[in-house]
Design a protein around this motif. Structure first.
Motif, PDB file in Angstrom:
ATOM      1  N   ALA A 472       0.900  -1.267   0.044  1.00  0.00           N
ATOM      2  CA  ALA A 472       0.017  -0.033  -0.050  1.00  0.00           C
ATOM      3  C   ALA A 472       0.876   1.132   0.041  1.00  0.00           C
ATOM      4  O   ALA A 472       0.688   2.333  -0.778  1.00  0.00           O
ATOM      5  N   LYS A 491      -0.876  -7.189  -4.431  1.00  0.00           N
ATOM      6  CA  LYS A 491      -1.799  -7.173  -3.336  1.00  0.00           C
ATOM      7  C   LYS A 491      -2.885  -8.303  -3.446  1.00  0.00           C
ATOM      8  O   LYS A 491      -3.330  -8.785  -2.293  1.00  0.00           O
ATOM      9  N   SER A 528     -11.951  -5.437  -4.746  1.00  0.00           N
ATOM     10  CA  SER A 528     -12.548  -4.654  -3.648  1.00  0.00           C
ATOM     11  C   SER A 528     -12.601  -5.481  -2.229  1.00  0.00           C
ATOM     12  O   SER A 528     -12.327  -5.189  -1.377  1.00  0.00           O
ATOM     13  N   ASP A 531      -8.976  -5.457  -1.017  1.00  0.00           N
ATOM     14  CA  ASP A 531      -8.922  -3.997  -0.051  1.00  0.00           C
ATOM     15  C   ASP A 531      -9.443  -4.130   1.077  1.00  0.00           C
ATOM     16  O   ASP A 531      -8.719  -3.592   2.258  1.00  0.00           O
ATOM     17  N   ALA A 532     -10.415  -4.836   1.139  1.00  0.00           N
ATOM     18  CA  ALA A 532     -11.248  -5.058   2.730  1.00  0.00           C
ATOM     19  C   ALA A 532     -10.392  -5.841   3.496  1.00  0.00           C
ATOM     20  O   ALA A 532     -10.160  -5.535   4.692  1.00  0.00           O
ATOM     21  N   LEU A 534      -7.090  -5.941   3.314  1.00  0.00           N
ATOM     22  CA  LEU A 534      -5.899  -5.081   3.465  1.00  0.00           C
ATOM     23  C   LEU A 534      -6.292  -4.116   4.747  1.00  0.00           C
ATOM     24  O   LEU A 534      -5.675  -4.018   5.631  1.00  0.00           O
ATOM     25  N   CYS A 535      -7.501  -3.620   4.623  1.00  0.00           N
ATOM     26  CA  CYS A 535      -8.008  -2.737   5.659  1.00  0.00           C
ATOM     27  C   CYS A 535      -8.244  -3.534   7.174  1.00  0.00           C
ATOM     28  O   CYS A 535      -7.963  -3.017   8.210  1.00  0.00           O
ATOM     29  N   GLU A 536      -8.719  -4.856   6.868  1.00  0.00           N
ATOM     30  CA  GLU A 536      -8.757  -5.503   8.273  1.00  0.00           C
ATOM     31  C   GLU A 536      -7.235  -5.954   8.750  1.00  0.00           C
ATOM     32  O   GLU A 536      -7.233  -5.896  10.093  1.00  0.00           O
ATOM     33  N   PRO A 539      -5.490  -1.784   9.581  1.00  0.00           N
ATOM     34  CA  PRO A 539      -6.440  -0.692   9.673  1.00  0.00           C
ATOM     35  C   PRO A 539      -5.785   0.817   9.520  1.00  0.00           C
ATOM     36  O   PRO A 539      -6.298   1.560   9.014  1.00  0.00           O
ATOM     37  N   CYS A 542      -5.538   2.075   6.010  1.00  0.00           N
ATOM     38  CA  CYS A 542      -6.587   2.566   5.337  1.00  0.00           C
ATOM     39  C   CYS A 542      -7.153   3.810   6.040  1.00  0.00           C
ATOM     40  O   CYS A 542      -7.677   4.611   5.084  1.00  0.00           O
ATOM     41  N   ALA A 545      -5.137   6.440   4.238  1.00  0.00           N
ATOM     42  CA  ALA A 545      -4.896   6.609   2.757  1.00  0.00           C
ATOM     43  C   ALA A 545      -5.967   7.591   2.128  1.00  0.00           C
ATOM     44  O   ALA A 545      -7.016   7.643   2.642  1.00  0.00           O
ATOM     45  N   LEU A 550      -8.573   3.153  -2.022  1.00  0.00           N
ATOM     46  CA  LEU A 550      -9.532   2.036  -1.766  1.00  0.00           C
ATOM     47  C   LEU A 550     -10.597   1.939  -2.662  1.00  0.00           C
ATOM     48  O   LEU A 550     -11.532   1.052  -2.313  1.00  0.00           O
TER      49      LEU A 550
END
Length: 554
Positions: A472, A491, A528, A531-532, A534-536, A539, A542, A545, A550
């Motif tokens: 990221a 990714k 998508s 990306d979710a 990655l956010c988990e 955090p 995200c 960013a 995202l």
């Protein structure tokens, strides 16, 4: 579909094609990739007009030409297509699509016959029968070969000659695919860049076939050509395609460890002929690892070699007793690589280490090669058909390429009206282009280090979190579409590996060392979804960013 997060790096050629400065080309079928899958598909589509786009001259930038072992097919009297299928499924870690596997092995003899008609000089004995080798985890000798270790090159040479002689096939060499053209959820072409001058073209098509190869060059140590950098996978992901099994990356156990990039390969056929794996002390370390020893599935052998190297013991392939003085004659490709590094395999063991070799994951397809996007098909290593599961059986890759290339050609013929008058405008003469960006070259080198360190032979949850965070960070301010596509592909792999909290086949998590029954299925995700994940996992990335990073590519 919503906005593509990398759209700012590519002009809107879909809207401006045909206007000054934005030339548009139109064809019936456009194929991205000049390896075996792409060229075989083009031949099977003949006499329908086809344009093949390839970054390198056909045959030079494709992993197909580098395949040493050969192509697996049950063509001997004592073998059966059912046995071939069962061997494939046994290696696949419990997640192969068994119906697809059985159908592929049943088609194998017919595809070998096709290749013979195209002039592939498969090895034969004095009676004219095909000479077959045995490779790891095969129960029979069923690998059809050429010159001992030159099958890939010989197959490609014959197929290329057939393509050059087919008037309906136009080959545009030196073109890099950047993005798919999407209109109302249907793929209608490709945006490609000519490497010589950086000029972009919108190639319209009634059907688009991705045959762009794998992701090996995302890793620091790989047997793949530079062109195998995940571009096709990223293009499909950005357009909203479903990506399957991205976490499953096969590391070939015996890349020759002489510091070359890409690393030359010591074919699996060497172990099939009885060569041993030893450490620096001369110990056969596979003895206590698996009953099949050196012929165990690739993931097991790769991890055993990885462990020996990590422990400082080194790993070597000893061919002296099994092959000896006949090495140069029987395996000229491997011999040439060794001798260039000052190694004589007839007299000394060959230093080896695992290297990123083959991606079992890729763009999800059905049995006909159709992706989740209308107008888009995928074949070869860029695809994920369900044949390989969590681990590929040796020499099934070339077979899968020709089987699904032929199916795609038939499916297109059945669904797309032929256009015998497809427009074929000439391209202007190329001119010198700008040099690659030093900054993005540094990003790519950093990315390859990240993938090798954290998403390699053995993985951990913390390492995968670190990989996602660093990927990221590299994506911020990236101004080169090739680098940006590589980051998207990386990714997808790292996110899928983080999400699969077990060890299965080629995916090894030291913090989750066992298979989990409730995860005995293929993985599927979109960009998508990645990306979710990655956010988990991270955090803070995200939270800090900018929103465009995202955004969903669908």
């Amino acid at each position: 579909m919503t906005k593509d997060p990398l759209a700012a790096l590519v002009p809107d050629l879909a809207a401006t094609s045909g206007k000054p400065g934005h030339p548009a080309l139109q064809d019936d079928v456009v194929i991205l990739g000049g390896g075996l899958a792409g060229l075989f598909c083009a031949l099977k589509l003949s006499p329908r007009p086809v344009t093949v786009l390839t970054a390198a001259p056909i045959g030079e930038g494709a992993s197909s030409a580098w395949a040493q072992g050969g192509i697996a097919a049950a063509v001997s009297e004592g073998d059966t297509t059912e046995a071939h299928a069962k061997d494939t499924i046994a290696v696949g870690g419990g997640i192969c699509d068994e119906e697809i596997v059985f159908s592929m092995t049943r088609e194998a003899p017919e595809r070998i016959a096709d290749l013979l008609r195209y002039g592939v000089p498969f090895d034969r004995d004095l009676e004219g029968k095909l000479v077959l080798s045995r490779e790891a985890a095969h129960s029979e000798r069923r690998v059809v070969r050429v010159g001992g270790d030159g099958a890939g090159r010989a197959i490609m040479d014959a197929v290329i000659a057939a393509v050059r002689a087919t008037p309906s096939i136009r080959v545009l060499e030196g073109f890099v695919g950047e993005s798919l053209i999407d209109e109302s959820g249907t793929v209608s072409g490709i945006i490609a860049r000519r490497k010589a001058d950086g000029r972009r073209f919108a190639l319209r098509a009634g059907a688009v076939v991705l045959a762009s190869g794998g992701i090996g060059h995302l890793y620091e140590v790989t047997t793949n050509p530079n062109e195998a950098a995940g571009q096709g996978l990223a293009m499909a992901a950005r357009a909203g395609a479903v990506i399957a099994d991205a976490e499953f990356v096969q590391f070939h156990p015996t890349a020759i460890d002489i510091g070359r990039d890409p690393a030359p390969l010591a074919t699996e056929a060497l172990r099939g002929e009885g060569s041993w794996l030893v450490n620096r002390a001369g110990e056969r370390f596979m003895d206590g690892v698996h009953p099949l020893k050196e012929l165990a599935p690739r993931d097991i052998v790769a991890r055993a070699i990885h462990n020996e190297v990590a422990a400082g013991m080194g790993a070597f392939l000893d061919t002296r007793a099994a092959i000896g003085a006949a090495f140069a004659d029987r395996y000229p490709t491997v011999s040439a690589s060794c001798r260039a590094a000052g190694i004589d395999p007839a007299r000394e063991p060959i230093p080896v280490r695992p290297a990123a070799h083959y991606h079992m994951g890729g763009v999800w397809t059905d049995a006909r090669g159709r992706t989740s996007l209308a107008g888009l098909w995928a074949a070869g290593e860029v695809s994920s058909t369900g044949v390989h599961g969590a681990n590929r059986l040796a020499s099934n890759s070339l077979l899968e390429a020709v089987v699904f290339a032929a199916r795609i050609a038939q499916d297109i013929a059945n669904t797309l009206p032929a256009n015998a008058t497809a427009q074929r405008e000439p391209l202007p003469e190329p001119c010198a282009g700008p040099a690659p960006s030093d900054i993005d070259g540094e990003r790519i080198a950093h990315l390859r280090q990240i993938m090798t360190r954290h998403v390699g032979v053995v993985r951990t949850g913390e390492g995968l979190k670190a990989a996602l965070a660093e990927i990221a960070a590299l994506a911020e301010g990236c101004h080169d579409i090739d680098c940006a596509n590589m980051l998207v592909a990386a990714k997808m792999v790292a996110a899928a590996a983080y999400a699969r909290r077990e060890s299965r086949g080629a995916h090894c998590r030291s913090d989750h060392p066992h298979e989990e029954a409730d995860l005995a299925h293929r993985s599927r995700m979109t960009l998508s979804d990645a990306d979710a994940i990655l956010c988990e996992a991270v955090p803070a990335v995200c939270a800090n960013a900018p929103a465009p990073m995202l955004e969903d590519a669908r």
